[in-house]
Design a protein around this motif. Structure first.
Motif, PDB file in Angstrom:
ATOM      1  N   TYR A  35       0.909   3.334   7.809  1.00 36.22           N
ATOM      2  CA  TYR A  35       2.179   3.275   7.079  1.00 36.22           C
ATOM      3  C   TYR A  35       2.914   4.595   7.221  1.00 36.22           C
ATOM      4  O   TYR A  35       2.575   5.584   6.568  1.00 36.22           O
ATOM      5  N   GLN A  36       3.909   4.615   8.074  1.00 38.50           N
ATOM      6  CA  GLN A  36       4.762   5.788   8.239  1.00 38.50           C
ATOM      7  C   GLN A  36       5.993   5.556   7.368  1.00 38.50           C
ATOM      8  O   GLN A  36       7.045   5.137   7.842  1.00 38.50           O
ATOM      9  N   LEU A  37       5.831   5.829   6.072  1.00 34.23           N
ATOM     10  CA  LEU A  37       6.851   5.443   5.103  1.00 34.23           C
ATOM     11  C   LEU A  37       7.991   6.450   5.005  1.00 34.23           C
ATOM     12  O   LEU A  37       7.835   7.639   5.292  1.00 34.23           O
ATOM     13  N   GLU A  38       9.106   5.936   4.526  1.00 32.66           N
ATOM     14  CA  GLU A  38      10.301   6.738   4.267  1.00 32.66           C
ATOM     15  C   GLU A  38      10.336   7.085   2.778  1.00 32.66           C
ATOM     16  O   GLU A  38       9.618   6.494   1.955  1.00 32.66           O
ATOM     17  N   LEU A  39      11.147   8.055   2.435  1.00 33.78           N
ATOM     18  CA  LEU A  39      11.319   8.443   1.033  1.00 33.78           C
ATOM     19  C   LEU A  39      11.626   7.213   0.182  1.00 33.78           C
ATOM     20  O   LEU A  39      12.464   6.390   0.534  1.00 33.78           O
ATOM     21  N   GLY A  40      10.940   7.103  -0.953  1.00 34.48           N
ATOM     22  CA  GLY A  40      11.181   6.013  -1.883  1.00 34.48           C
ATOM     23  C   GLY A  40      10.430   4.731  -1.575  1.00 34.48           C
ATOM     24  O   GLY A  40      10.492   3.781  -2.368  1.00 34.48           O
ATOM     25  N   GLU A  41       9.722   4.682  -0.448  1.00 29.34           N
ATOM     26  CA  GLU A  41       8.973   3.481  -0.099  1.00 29.34           C
ATOM     27  C   GLU A  41       7.539   3.554  -0.618  1.00 29.34           C
ATOM     28  O   GLU A  41       6.969   4.638  -0.761  1.00 29.34           O
ATOM     29  N   ARG A  74       7.191  -1.861   0.881  1.00 27.98           N
ATOM     30  CA  ARG A  74       7.511  -2.030   2.297  1.00 27.98           C
ATOM     31  C   ARG A  74       7.272  -3.466   2.740  1.00 27.98           C
ATOM     32  O   ARG A  74       7.956  -3.972   3.632  1.00 27.98           O
ATOM     33  N   HIS A  75       6.321  -4.139   2.097  1.00 30.26           N
ATOM     34  CA  HIS A  75       6.045  -5.543   2.412  1.00 30.26           C
ATOM     35  C   HIS A  75       6.887  -6.500   1.571  1.00 30.26           C
ATOM     36  O   HIS A  75       6.734  -7.729   1.687  1.00 30.26           O
ATOM     37  N   SER A  99      -2.319   3.278  -5.647  1.00 31.85           N
ATOM     38  CA  SER A  99      -2.059   3.851  -4.322  1.00 31.85           C
ATOM     39  C   SER A  99      -1.123   2.971  -3.505  1.00 31.85           C
ATOM     40  O   SER A  99      -0.469   3.460  -2.585  1.00 31.85           O
ATOM     41  N   PHE A 100      -1.057   1.682  -3.844  1.00 29.36           N
ATOM     42  CA  PHE A 100      -0.169   0.759  -3.131  1.00 29.36           C
ATOM     43  C   PHE A 100       1.204   0.645  -3.782  1.00 29.36           C
ATOM     44  O   PHE A 100       2.135   0.112  -3.179  1.00 29.36           O
ATOM     45  N   THR A 101       1.334   1.120  -5.023  1.00 27.98           N
ATOM     46  CA  THR A 101       2.619   1.009  -5.720  1.00 27.98           C
ATOM     47  C   THR A 101       3.360   2.336  -5.820  1.00 27.98           C
ATOM     48  O   THR A 101       4.579   2.346  -5.985  1.00 27.98           O
ATOM     49  N   ASP A 102       2.643   3.458  -5.722  1.00 31.18           N
ATOM     50  CA  ASP A 102       3.301   4.770  -5.767  1.00 31.18           C
ATOM     51  C   ASP A 102       4.252   4.932  -4.573  1.00 31.18           C
ATOM     52  O   ASP A 102       3.921   4.546  -3.441  1.00 31.18           O
ATOM     53  N   THR A 103       5.389   5.534  -4.828  1.00 34.80           N
ATOM     54  CA  THR A 103       6.357   5.763  -3.755  1.00 34.80           C
ATOM     55  C   THR A 103       6.204   7.158  -3.156  1.00 34.80           C
ATOM     56  O   THR A 103       5.724   8.080  -3.815  1.00 34.80           O
ATOM     57  N   VAL A 104       6.616   7.276  -1.927  1.00 32.80           N
ATOM     58  CA  VAL A 104       6.604   8.555  -1.223  1.00 32.80           C
ATOM     59  C   VAL A 104       7.792   9.392  -1.685  1.00 32.80           C
ATOM     60  O   VAL A 104       8.927   8.902  -1.712  1.00 32.80           O
ATOM     61  N   THR A 105       7.532  10.630  -2.066  1.00 28.16           N
ATOM     62  CA  THR A 105       8.615  11.508  -2.529  1.00 28.16           C
ATOM     63  C   THR A 105       8.955  12.598  -1.514  1.00 28.16           C
ATOM     64  O   THR A 105       9.873  13.380  -1.725  1.00 28.16           O
ATOM     65  N   ALA A 106       8.204  12.667  -0.423  1.00 27.17           N
ATOM     66  CA  ALA A 106       8.487  13.591   0.675  1.00 27.17           C
ATOM     67  C   ALA A 106       7.940  12.957   1.949  1.00 27.17           C
ATOM     68  O   ALA A 106       6.909  12.295   1.913  1.00 27.17           O
ATOM     69  N   ALA A 113      -5.296  -6.963  10.196  1.00 30.02           N
ATOM     70  CA  ALA A 113      -5.086  -6.409   8.860  1.00 30.02           C
ATOM     71  C   ALA A 113      -3.633  -5.996   8.636  1.00 30.02           C
ATOM     72  O   ALA A 113      -3.078  -6.198   7.555  1.00 30.02           O
ATOM     73  N   LEU A 114      -3.030  -5.398   9.636  1.00 24.02           N
ATOM     74  CA  LEU A 114      -1.626  -4.973   9.580  1.00 24.02           C
ATOM     75  C   LEU A 114      -0.964  -5.504  10.845  1.00 24.02           C
ATOM     76  O   LEU A 114      -1.304  -5.069  11.944  1.00 24.02           O
ATOM     77  N   SER A 115      -0.067  -6.429  10.697  1.00 24.90           N
ATOM     78  CA  SER A 115       0.416  -7.177  11.854  1.00 24.90           C
ATOM     79  C   SER A 115       1.036  -6.254  12.908  1.00 24.90           C
ATOM     80  O   SER A 115       1.729  -5.288  12.571  1.00 24.90           O
ATOM     81  N   PRO A 116       0.789  -6.525  14.179  1.00 21.72           N
ATOM     82  CA  PRO A 116       1.405  -5.729  15.245  1.00 21.72           C
ATOM     83  C   PRO A 116       2.931  -5.705  15.148  1.00 21.72           C
ATOM     84  O   PRO A 116       3.549  -4.688  15.468  1.00 21.72           O
ATOM     85  N   ARG A 117       3.516  -6.788  14.683  1.00 20.74           N
ATOM     86  CA  ARG A 117       4.988  -6.805  14.533  1.00 20.74           C
ATOM     87  C   ARG A 117       5.432  -5.777  13.504  1.00 20.74           C
ATOM     88  O   ARG A 117       6.412  -5.051  13.715  1.00 20.74           O
ATOM     89  N   PHE A 118       4.718  -5.708  12.380  1.00 19.21           N
ATOM     90  CA  PHE A 118       5.009  -4.692  11.354  1.00 19.21           C
ATOM     91  C   PHE A 118       4.854  -3.302  11.949  1.00 19.21           C
ATOM     92  O   PHE A 118       5.699  -2.418  11.745  1.00 19.21           O
ATOM     93  N   GLN A 119       3.786  -3.094  12.697  1.00 19.23           N
ATOM     94  CA  GLN A 119       3.532  -1.785  13.299  1.00 19.23           C
ATOM     95  C   GLN A 119       4.638  -1.395  14.278  1.00 19.23           C
ATOM     96  O   GLN A 119       5.095  -0.245  14.293  1.00 19.23           O
TER      97      GLN A 119
END
Length: 229
Positions: free
Chosen positions: A101-107, A112-113, A158-165, A183-189
């Motif tokens: 999960y290469q998340l963006e701020l606030g995600e 994300r799902h 850990s799945f609900t906390d958002t990224v702040t940086a 486990a994590l679909s290739p399309r999502f990746q």
């Protein structure tokens, strides 16, 4: 940055949800034989009521113990605390997101799902049913069964906390898509990998550190060499 023995970065390997540092053992054996220094962490959200910030703190503490440049390898959920922590670290030369999960701020992971916050956000997510085909479809059967037996419940927070940086905005990153992932679909990746500076692909399931540690180690070496140019 050179990859000779005097200037090689260290690898910090950060596991995903339900796992622990033990999952990296096949890979670290290969990397050590090739002269690489490796470090691992145990994220508190695996087995304890901890969130992204708690996990990120553990990553930061380990980074502070390493002299010289570091390449951080984040698997699956591990990409979330790594993204958070690297924003505060000065020693990280590169981030490798492995089916992560290469998340963006606030995600967040669930956000994300497009999934809602569960009614008990302070509880645990149990180990998924049939973890062997989900996580280790390409691994040797005995290794897969042994790994599945070591999985522990994962903190829901850990799945609900958002990224702040988001450290990948300032630190170069590479994404590794696992093309046979269940486990994590290739399309999502593929979609989230557009945030990385480079993308590589492995014809493998979710855990190449267990199913193909030699090939995965060779790919990590290639990524370090490419980032040094």
């Amino acid at each position: 940055m050179s990859t000779d023995d005097t200037a090689r970065p260290a690898f910090l390997l950060v596991h995903g949800a339900w796992h622990g540092s033990w999952c990296w053992e096949p890979l670290t054996s290969v990397l050590h034989a090739d002269g690489w220094e490796t470090r691992t962490v145990d994220l508190p959200s695996a087995g304890r009521k901890a969130g992204v910030q708690d996990d990120a703190r553990v990553v930061l503490e380990e980074l502070a113990r390493i002299d010289g440049p570091v390449v951080v390898v984040a698997h699956s959920y591990g990409g979330v605390p790594v993204t958070q922590a690297v924003a505060e670290a000065s020693s990280v030369a590169h981030i490798v997101y492995l089916a992560a999960y290469q998340l963006e701020l606030g995600e967040s992971v669930l956000g994300r799902h497009g999934a809602p916050v569960p009614p008990d956000p302070d509880g645990f997510r149990p180990v998924p049913d049939q973890p062997v085909p989900l996580f280790y479809a390409d691994a040797p059967e005995a290794d897969a069964e042994a790994a599945a037996a070591r999985l522990v419940p994962q903190s829901t927070r850990s799945f609900t906390d958002t990224v702040t940086a988001a450290g990948w905005h300032t630190v170069p990153s590479t994404y590794i898509v696992c093309e046979q992932d269940r486990a994590l679909s290739p399309r999502f990746q593929e979609d989230i990998a557009t945030r990385a500076g480079a993308v590589h692909r492995l014809a493998d399931s979710h855990s190449p550190f267990l199913s193909m540690p030699g090939r995965f180690a060779a790919l990590l070496t290639k990524i370090v060499q490419e980032s040094a140019r």
